[in-house]
Each structure stands twice: as structure tokens, then as C-alpha cells.
Enzyme design. Structure first.
Site, mmCIF file in Angstrom:
data_model
loop_
_atom_site.group_PDB
_atom_site.id
_atom_site.type_symbol
_atom_site.label_atom_id
_atom_site.label_comp_id
_atom_site.label_asym_id
_atom_site.label_seq_id
_atom_site.Cartn_x
_atom_site.Cartn_y
_atom_site.Cartn_z
ATOM 1 N N THR A 105 -25.552 -54.309 2.979
ATOM 2 C CA THR A 105 -26.901 -55.764 2.218
ATOM 3 C C THR A 105 -27.182 -55.061 1.481
ATOM 4 O O THR A 105 -28.686 -55.013 0.648
ATOM 5 C CB THR A 105 -28.350 -55.762 3.374
ATOM 6 N N GLY A 159 -36.572 -43.942 -6.070
ATOM 7 C CA GLY A 159 -35.209 -44.224 -6.192
ATOM 8 C C GLY A 159 -34.099 -44.477 -5.191
ATOM 9 O O GLY A 159 -35.448 -44.730 -4.133
ATOM 10 N N CYS A 185 -32.750 -47.540 -0.920
ATOM 11 C CA CYS A 185 -33.936 -48.470 -0.169
ATOM 12 C C CYS A 185 -35.299 -49.233 -0.714
ATOM 13 O O CYS A 185 -34.743 -50.145 -0.597
ATOM 14 C CB CYS A 185 -34.240 -47.192 1.156
ATOM 15 N N ARG A 193 -28.299 -44.112 -7.001
ATOM 16 C CA ARG A 193 -28.428 -45.602 -6.923
ATOM 17 C C ARG A 193 -30.124 -45.762 -7.084
ATOM 18 O O ARG A 193 -31.033 -44.731 -6.881
ATOM 19 C CB ARG A 193 -28.117 -45.903 -5.769
HETATM 20 C C1 UGA Z 1 -36.269 -43.919 2.284
HETATM 21 C C2 UGA Z 1 -36.955 -44.121 4.106
HETATM 22 O O1 UGA Z 1 -37.930 -43.020 3.245
HETATM 23 C C3 UGA Z 1 -36.507 -43.880 5.206
HETATM 24 O O2 UGA Z 1 -37.676 -43.803 6.480
HETATM 25 C C4 UGA Z 1 -35.372 -45.016 5.256
HETATM 26 O O3 UGA Z 1 -34.720 -45.462 6.382
HETATM 27 C C5 UGA Z 1 -34.661 -45.275 4.221
HETATM 28 O O4 UGA Z 1 -35.517 -45.051 3.099
HETATM 29 C C6 UGA Z 1 -34.068 -46.512 4.225
HETATM 30 O O5 UGA Z 1 -34.389 -47.966 4.362
HETATM 31 O O6 UGA Z 1 -32.642 -46.892 4.949
HETATM 32 P P1 UGA Z 1 -34.294 -42.411 1.148
HETATM 33 O O7 UGA Z 1 -33.873 -43.802 0.364
HETATM 34 O O8 UGA Z 1 -33.013 -41.944 1.956
HETATM 35 O O9 UGA Z 1 -35.204 -43.123 3.011
HETATM 36 O O10 UGA Z 1 -35.450 -41.749 0.609
HETATM 37 P P2 UGA Z 1 -36.801 -41.467 1.052
HETATM 38 O O11 UGA Z 1 -36.990 -39.523 1.371
HETATM 39 O O12 UGA Z 1 -37.609 -41.964 2.144
HETATM 40 O O13 UGA Z 1 -37.307 -41.356 -0.746
HETATM 41 C C7 UGA Z 1 -37.135 -42.036 -1.285
HETATM 42 C C8 UGA Z 1 -37.464 -42.103 -3.110
HETATM 43 O O14 UGA Z 1 -39.169 -42.156 -3.361
HETATM 44 C C9 UGA Z 1 -36.775 -40.871 -3.744
HETATM 45 O O15 UGA Z 1 -36.983 -41.170 -5.238
HETATM 46 C C10 UGA Z 1 -38.208 -39.765 -3.713
HETATM 47 O O16 UGA Z 1 -37.852 -38.554 -4.734
HETATM 48 C C11 UGA Z 1 -38.927 -40.314 -3.362
HETATM 49 N N1 UGA Z 1 -40.681 -40.012 -3.476
HETATM 50 C C12 UGA Z 1 -40.527 -40.152 -2.076
HETATM 51 C C13 UGA Z 1 -41.781 -39.499 -4.276
HETATM 52 O O17 UGA Z 1 -41.232 -40.002 -5.373
HETATM 53 N N2 UGA Z 1 -42.333 -39.059 -3.369
HETATM 54 C C14 UGA Z 1 -42.864 -38.682 -2.232
HETATM 55 O O18 UGA Z 1 -43.802 -38.293 -1.927
HETATM 56 C C15 UGA Z 1 -41.899 -38.917 -1.987
#
Ligand code: UGA
Length: 436
Positions: free
Chosen positions: A86, A260, A263, A333
Site C-alpha cells: 500500500t 526512515g 513504514c 526506503r
Molecule cells: C516499524 C515498527 O517498529 C513495526 O512495529 C511495524 O510493524 C513496522 O514499522 C510496519 O509498519 O510494518 P520498521 O520500519 O521495520 O518497523 O523499523 P523500526 O525498527 O521501527 O525503525 C524505524 C526507524 O526508526 C529506523 O530508521 C530506525 O533507525 C529509527 N529508530 C528506531 C530510531 O531512530 N530510534 C529508535 O529508538 C528506534
């Protein structure tokens, strides 16, 4: 239980393989013939630790198969999951639901038995209602219950997240839907993972609210980090100090270069659009989106500052370590690395980079960057080394070697994976996030 998973991308493939591992009989369906051919050969379309082994063992056990034929794949299925993409619709930020609706129509046209149709794709509030209408319009004589079951797995930790979730959310409007979903998740229920049953619209909103809240938490701590730099405080300690409060929680308080991935950026935008459509502004999320966007470019400027400012930076060389939006994925992405590389390039800086998995997908997004075979090749002759993504491989760099390989001992750590005193003791000029 027989499960059909329509869409063999990230969520579909991980969920399908995990359901098979629970003992269900799973068919993963995808229109992309070459993807299905590769899966038959054991080649994964994405990089996710442990996925290839999980797929292989379940294929061998006869519980997991792949097909391009939706009609064949959904035959006898008790639950048909829609797990197609999506993406943000070009131009307006709304979630593009054309793939979801096309699958709903095809499911209705090919249904050979009663079934529950489950949207696992991240879909805006009301999508389940439309899926139900589309299936009814096909004139199918079979009983169908349309259910929402959002996915909360994180890339890089997807299998563990699927198998040991904090909660399972199921939005169903009737007993048939609830009963089948209870069976589908029985193995996890036995592991005491809580299942929350809600209305379908509520479940759809929970997914967006969860991602927007996490994005807000990250953005909040990022702004606190900027303030820490100004007032001489330490953001790591601020995170600990507030995170120990059970009402706040320690997770997702790690300051960095901005969030980034596939999601948070997409889902926060889609939530803003829903809020706008329903005339119910979500100003906090609006601010989060703006702050995060400008932060990524600001990170590029931080590196320029470490090079001595705009004038001094021109013609210098920078090594970027890590390009993916986070470690243990090849996903580029909305990675902050894209804005960092672009800002440096615009400032006339030569950029070399190394990433353990992301370079192939990164190349077209930053054609001006020289991709290298290992960290030290990228660092060769660099005026500054920048840690953009916290891959384990960068946590214990041989700093003495970095110093002799680089032109200047300048380290910019956008993920705070080093201790300032350690790095400075080795003669580096070191800057990080929210620490002085
Ligand atoms: C995120 C959610 O954490 C999942 O629960 C959800 O299912 C998923 O999106 C989705 O909607 O499919 P994801 O995008 O794989 O998961 O990655 P994350 O681990 O959440 O990290 C996202 C971003 O936030 C990364 O760029 C990461 O570096 C950043 N981040 C995360 C931070 O800068 N600080 C943090 O403390 C945590």
C-alpha cells in the site's frame, strides 16, 4: 487450518512462513512469476535474517508452497490474507489501495468455499468496509467475513516479532471471523500472546496510531538531543532517565539521524490524510513529519560542519558507513543516508560508502557515491568518517587502522555507538548526537 497469503513481499512471506511453522498449511501467492520461481529455488526476494532457513524447512515439511495462481492458492482456504503493498499514492500521500482492491475482486470471483478474508496490509480506516463491498459485488454465494489483522513486525527482527508478539490485534465484525482468527493464532495464544479483539475500523486505526506514536517518540528524543547539544547535557542519559518511568518506557528513545524505512514515513503521511479527510487534524503528527524530514538534511550539514564548514568542505572526501535505514535489512526506503549523501554531494564533497547489505539498492538513489568493498576501503583518504547506520560490523572498528587509513581523524557518529571519551582518547575529533 488452510491459509492463503496473497502477496509474497515482506509481510506476506514472513507471515506465511511463520504460520506454516506453527503447523498450518500455507500457500503464498504472488503475480510476479520470477519471484515465485526464485522462491521455488529457495532464493528470498528480501534480506531478513533466518527467513531462508524457515522457508526451506517448511517447504520440505510440505506445509508451505508458492503459486502465481490466486484461484488455485485460495482453494479450500479457511483464511485468505491480503498482504500486498500500500505505497504512498504519488502526489497526495494517501495510501494507494489499488492492489488491495484488485485482490479483493479476484478473491470474490474465485472463491470456492466459505472463508475469512483478512487485510494484513497497512490500510486506512474504512478499507475493510470497501473490501467487503467489492467481494459482495462479485456475486459470490459463499459466506465471507472481512477481518483486519495489522502486522507489527520490524524488519531485521521480523521472525522473532511474529512469533513472540506483544499483542495480536483482530478487528472482526462477526463470530465467524473471530472464530477462524482464533484458530489461526491458537499456537501464539497458547504461548500467552494477548489477543485483542476490536471492531474492524478500530483495528485499522490501531496500526496507524502505533506507528505514528513510535515515530513521535523518536522525533521527541531527537529534538531533546538537539537541545542537549546546546545546553551541554547527554541525551543517552536523558533517554535512560525518562525511559525508566514505566509510563514512558525505554524503547524507541534512541536519538539518531531521523526515522526512515517503508513504514513510519508512509504511515504517518497516510494518517495525516485520513485526519484531513475526516476534518480531525492531528497536529502532533504533522509536526513529527516536518521535523523528521528536515532532520535528515540537517545531518548532512552536521557532517559539513565537522569538515570545517561549507567553504572548507568543498573538494574533501567523506566515508559513509551504513546506508540502509537501519541494520539487518537491505531496505533503503526513506533512509536518512540518502539525504546525508545528497547534502554532501551538493556541498561539493566526494562521497564513498560501504554497507553490508544495502549497496545494490542504494546505488541508483545516490549514483554519485563510490560504493566500496569494506569499511576501510571507503575510509581510505577520507577527511571524515560518518556512521550512518548502526550495523554490528561498525561497532568495533579498528580505530588505529581508521586513523592511519583516513586522511584526517574525524568521526561523526550519527547513532551514538561509540563512547566520546574512548574515541577522543585515540586522537579523534568526535561528534555524535545529543552529547558533547
Ligand atoms: C516499524 C515498527 O517498529 C513495526 O512495529 C511495524 O510493524 C513496522 O514499522 C510496519 O509498519 O510494518 P520498521 O520500519 O521495520 O518497523 O523499523 P523500526 O525498527 O521501527 O525503525 C524505524 C526507524 O526508526 C529506523 O530508521 C530506525 O533507525 C529509527 N529508530 C528506531 C530510531 O531512530 N530510534 C529508535 O529508538 C528506534
Amino acid at each position: 487450518m488452510k491459509i492463503a497469503m496473497v502477496g509474497s513481499g515482506y509481510v506476506g512471506l514472513v507471515s506465511g512462513a511463520c504460520f506454516a511453522d506453527f503447523g498450518h498449511d500455507v500457500v503464498c501467492i504472488d503475480k510476479d512469476q520470477s519471484k515465485i520461481d526464485r522462491l521455488h529455488d529457495g532464493i528470498m526476494p528480501i534480506y531478513e535474517p533466518g527467513l531462508d532457513a524457515l522457508v526451506e524447512s517448511n517447504v520440505k515439511a510440505g506445509r508451505l508452497s508458492f503459486t502465481t495462481s490466486l484461484a488455485e492458492g485460495i482453494k479450500d482456504a479457511n483464511a485468505i490474507f491480503i498482504a500486498v503493498g500500500t505505497p504512498s499514492r504519488r502526489g497526495d500521500g494517501h495510501a494507494d489501495l489499488s492492489f488491495v482492491y484488485a485482490v479483493a475482486k479476484e478473491v470474490g470471483e474465485n472463491l470456492a468455499n466459505d472463508a475469512v478474508v483478512v487485510t494484513k496490509s497497512t490500510v486506512p480506516v474504512g478499507t475493510g468496509d470497501e473490501v467487503e463491498r467489492i467481494i459482495a459485488d462479485t456475486g459470490t454465494s459463499h459466506k465471507v467475513s472481512v477481518v483486519s489483522n495489522p502486522e507489527f513486525l520490524r524488519e531485521g527482527a521480523a521472525i522473532a516479532d511474529f512469533k513472540r508478539p506483544d499483542r495480536i490485534v483482530i478487528g472482526a465484525e462477526d463470530d465467524f471471523g473471530r472464530e477462524i482468527m482464533r484458530e489461526v493464532y491458537r499456537p501464539l495464544f497458547l504461548n500467552e500472546s494477548p489477543i485483542l479483539f476490536t471492531s474492524r475500523r478500530t483495528s485499522e486505526l490501531i496500526k496507524y496510531a502505533a506507528n505514528a506514536f513510535l515515530a513521535t517518540k523518536i522525533t521527541f528524543i531527537n529534538e531533546m538531543a538537539d537541545l542537549c547539544e546546546k545546553v551541554g547535557a547527554d541525551v543517552q542519559d536523558v533517554s535512560r532517565g525518562i525511559g525508566m518511568d514505566g509510563r514512558i518506557g525505554a524503547k524507541f528513545l534512541h536519538a539518531g539521524p531521523g526515522y526512515g524505512g517503508s513504514c513510519f514515513p508512509k504511515d504517518t503521511l497516510a494518517l495525516l490524510k485520513t485526519a484531513e479527510d475526516y476534518d480531525s487534524p492531528t497536529r502532533i503528527v504533522e509536526a513529527v513529519v516536518k521535523v523528521n524530514e528536515s532532520r535528515k538534511r540537517a545531518m548532512g550539514r552536521k557532517v559539513v560542519d565537522a569538515l570545517g564548514g561549507m567553504e572548507a568542505a568543498r573538494g574533501k572526501k567523506v566515508a559513509l558507513l551504513g546506508l540502509t535505514f537501519k541494520p539487518n535489512t537491505d531496505d533503503m526506503r526513506d533512509s536518512p543516508a540518502i539525504a546525508v549523501a545528497q547534502t554532501l554531494h551538493d556541498a561539493g564533497v566526494e562521497v564513498a560508502a560501504y554497507d553490508p547489505e544495502g549497496m545494490e539498492l542504494a546505488k541508483p538513489l545516490m549514483p554519485f557515491v563510490t560504493m566500496c568493498g569494506d569499511p576501510y576501503e571507503a575510509i581510505e583518504g577520507a577527511d571524515a568518517t560518518v556512521i550512518v547506520t548502526e550495523w554490528d560490523a561498525f561497532r568495533a572498528l579498528d580505530l588505529a587502522k581508521v586513523k592511519t587509513t583516513a586522511k584526517a581523524p574525524v568521526l561523526v557518529d550519527l547513532r551514538n555507538i561509540y563512547l566520546p571519551e574512548d574515541v577522543r582518547a585515540q586522537g579523534f575529533e568526535y561528534s555524535s548526537i545529543g552529547r558533547v
